[in-house]
Write a protein that holds these residues in place. Structure first.
Motif, PDB file in Angstrom:
ATOM      1  N   SER A   1       0.952  -1.010  -0.151  1.00 36.32           N
ATOM      2  CA  SER A   1       0.111   0.233  -0.175  1.00 36.32           C
ATOM      3  C   SER A   1       0.645   1.027  -0.121  1.00 36.32           C
ATOM      4  N   SER A   2       2.539   1.516   0.831  1.00 34.96           N
ATOM      5  CA  SER A   2       2.692   2.507   0.828  1.00 34.96           C
ATOM      6  C   SER A   2       3.461   2.279  -0.337  1.00 34.96           C
TER       7      SER A   2
ATOM      8  N   GLN B   1       0.746   4.720  -2.252  1.00 33.11           N
ATOM      9  CA  GLN B   1       1.111   5.992  -2.098  1.00 33.11           C
ATOM     10  C   GLN B   1       2.221   6.944  -2.790  1.00 33.11           C
TER      11      GLN B   1
ATOM     12  N   GLU C   1      -2.977   5.522   4.365  1.00 31.87           N
ATOM     13  CA  GLU C   1      -1.974   5.972   3.698  1.00 31.87           C
ATOM     14  C   GLU C   1      -1.739   7.488   3.035  1.00 31.87           C
TER      15      GLU C   1
ATOM     16  N   GLY D   1       0.216  10.458   4.437  1.00 31.68           N
ATOM     17  CA  GLY D   1       1.777  11.107   2.740  1.00 31.68           C
ATOM     18  C   GLY D   1       0.982  11.941   2.782  1.00 31.68           C
TER      19      GLY D   1
END
Length: 592
Positions: free
Chosen positions: A318-319, A322, A343, A347
């Motif tokens: 998932s990171s 982003q 995120e 972010g």
């Protein structure tokens, strides 16, 4: 002086211009209006035609022959007893031949060879066989000799048994700008001469059986002006990474668009080496890749130049999703596997503000916690993740298509399209036309759908609007009748839930609930063109009405099925793949 305020008196050139935006159904209706309109619109109606095995059983041969010169795009599933009609075809631009054993006779290929020779203005040829049959060398050489304007050649499931066939096929490749080959079988992989493909800018090699991966690299390196490469080797064929990295960047310096499939058989970071060897890529579609940090660093080298990125079928964190949206300022189309809304909250703002098509599986951990705790529909607290997500999406003012889920049979908490959660922030998305909520849990009310209908110019919504079928159907009808927004019908909901539409009792809730498929017509085109509303468009050098390049998914999955045209004696009858509607135009009556 003619009164041009009356639409009946519009000049033919204006009517022809308008006709380019009409569906086949619209064109058929226009032929009823007047004799002048019939003369203008009837040729447009005949631009596309399809011949099936039973066409002659329901068709007047005289009508076929009469309109043959008007046909620009022809789909053939047989050539039996069609000699008079085929002889009258002289203005074809696109030829699609789909079949199997019916093309196993030499007579059929002789008819096709003569058809090609009579149509020197051909621009696009598509063949789809059954792996048992392939075009003879004489047919392929006729294409090279007779069609100087041919831009694109595609073949699927064809069998090449002798060197002459392959020699003739590669001869076509040396003349065209775009060449696609899918699931072909090559009994021999060598030819007597060396080829050079100076015009080829777009090449697709999808699982060519019998052609070793090293030989495929040889073919790629024969294309000095190659800009687009779609490469999918078989599951049992490893991609020669080192050979690719050493040879392809030097041989193809203009290569900017890369689609790689079959990469599940590669070591984790192998595709990263390919990305390191290339410069300033504009389009990347990576299927079945496991993207670790090292490979992600290789991918990040192209962030500044990427306009299209598809990682939806690859394993990513998932990171990473982003970070992609934070660092790719030129993205227009992006498909990502997973993005936690937390995120987004933690972010940086997205730099990808030019996105027109966004597909990402948005997951709300906050919503999951509420569901695990039993949920609270009456809560007035606005979840932080929800409003932050709406704020971020509101900055994508160029957005035309938004997809926030994936699996329609697996729903999980996601972005909830509720006014009380910040939906009104999306008022800036004036270009948004298509919204997909498949695979997400929604609980909309009339207030929410009223806001959508009044503030956005949506054409379609996919997915469930709320948790119960009855409520979904009520909201669907409201959107359709009051705002002309098309939403999945009740029957589709029932089918998805495996519940008979006439079921009585408690209203069901939604919470109650390719590798091995046969090859068929859908495989003959992988989304390489979009044939929407009668328009056949090229991606490169786009003609008017181009819908833009489609990605890896099959042609039919993108809504590009052929209109099936069947003629009855004295009648022109259209069957549409997306509806049960039927139009009958009595050609003889209109002539009178």
């Amino acid at each position: 002086m003619a009164d041009h305020t009356n639409p009946m008196d519009m000049p033919p050139e204006i009517l022809l211009y308008v006709a380019a935006y009409f569906t086949q159904q619209d064109l058929a209706t226009c032929t009823y209006v007047s004799r002048q309109w019939h003369q203008v619109f009837n040729p447009c109606l005949w631009k596309k035609f399809q011949i099936s095995d039973d066409t002659l059983l329901r068709t007047s041969p005289d009508i076929l022959c009469k309109h043959a010169p008007q046909i620009r795009k022809l789909t053939l599933r047989t050539t039996a007893d069609l000699d008079p009609f085929l002889e009258r075809l002289t203005n074809l631009r696109i030829l699609i031949v789909i079949g199997g054993d019916q093309f196993g006779k030499p007579e059929s290929w002789l008819q096709l060879t003569q058809l090609v020779e009579r149509n020197p203005h051909m621009e696009w040829i598509i063949l789809g066989m059954n792996r048992k049959i392939g075009p003879p060398a004489s047919f392929l050489r006729a294409i090279s000799a007779s069609c100087p304007n041919l831009r694109r050649y595609e073949s699927s499931l064809c069998l090449y048994e002798d060197p002459d066939q392959i020699d003739a096929l590669l001869g076509i490749f040396s003349q065209v700008e775009e060449a696609w080959t899918r699931y072909e079988t090559y009994a021999v992989s060598s030819v007597a001469r060396t080829f050079h493909f100076p015009k080829l800018a777009e090449l697709a090699l999808k699982d060519p059986r019998g052609l070793c991966a090293s030989r495929q690299v040889d073919i790629i390196c024969m294309c000095p002006n190659l800009k687009f490469l779609k490469w999918a080797v078989g599951n049992d064929t490893p991609i020669p990474i080192q050979e690719f990295c050493e040879r392809v960047p030097l041989a193809c310096p203009k290569l900017k668009n890369l689609h790689v499939d079959g990469s599940a058989t590669l070591p984790r970071e192998s595709v990263g080496y390919m990305l390191d060897s290339l410069k300033d890529m504009q389009e990347l579609m990576l299927f079945r890749c496991e993207i670790g940090e090292s490979m992600f660093r290789s991918l990040s080298r192209h962030f500044h130049s990427l306009t299209l990125l598809d990682l939806a079928d690859s394993q990513t964190k998932s990171s990473m999703a982003q970070r992609i949206l934070e660092n790719c300022p030129n993205l227009k189309t992006v498909s990502l596997a997973l993005l936690s809304m937390q995120e987004v909250v933690n972010g940086l703002p997205w730099r990808a503000t030019r996105v027109q098509h966004l597909q990402v599986d948005l997951v709300s951990l906050e919503g999951a916690c509420r569901m695990a705790a039993g949920g609270n529909k009456d809560s007035r607290m606005i979840p932080l993740q929800q409003i932050r997500m709406f704020e971020q999406l509101a900055k994508l003012t160029e957005l035309k298509r938004l997809t926030i889920g994936r699996e329609k049979n697996l729903r999980r908490p996601s972005l909830e399209f509720r006014v009380e959660h910040g939906l009104m922030l999306l008022k800036s998305l004036k270009k948004l036309r298509h919204l997909s909520l498949e695979g997400t849990v929604q609980d909309m009310t009339e207030e929410d759908v009223d806001w959508l209908g009044q503030n956005l110019r949506l054409h379609t919504i996919d997915g469930r609007l709320c948790s119960t079928v009855t409520e979904h159907e009520t909201l669907r009808q409201k959107l359709l009748t009051e705002y002309q927004v098309d939403v999945a019908a009740r029957e589709a909901v029932m089918e998805e839930l495996s519940i008979p539409s006439g079921r009585s009792g408690q209203d069901p809730t939604l919470d109650d609930l390719y590798d091995g498929k046969d090859y068929d017509e859908e495989e003959y085109s992988d989304g390489d063109y979009d044939d929407d509303e009668g328009q056949m468009d090229y991606e490169q050098g786009a003609e008017p009405g181009v819908a833009g390049y489609q990605d890896e998914y099959d042609y039919a999955a993108q809504g590009g099925e052929e209109s099936q045209v069947v003629l009855q004696s004295g009648e022109h009858q259209e069957f549409y793949p997306h509806s049960e509607s039927e139009i009958i135009v009595d050609d003889a009556t209109l002539q009178n």
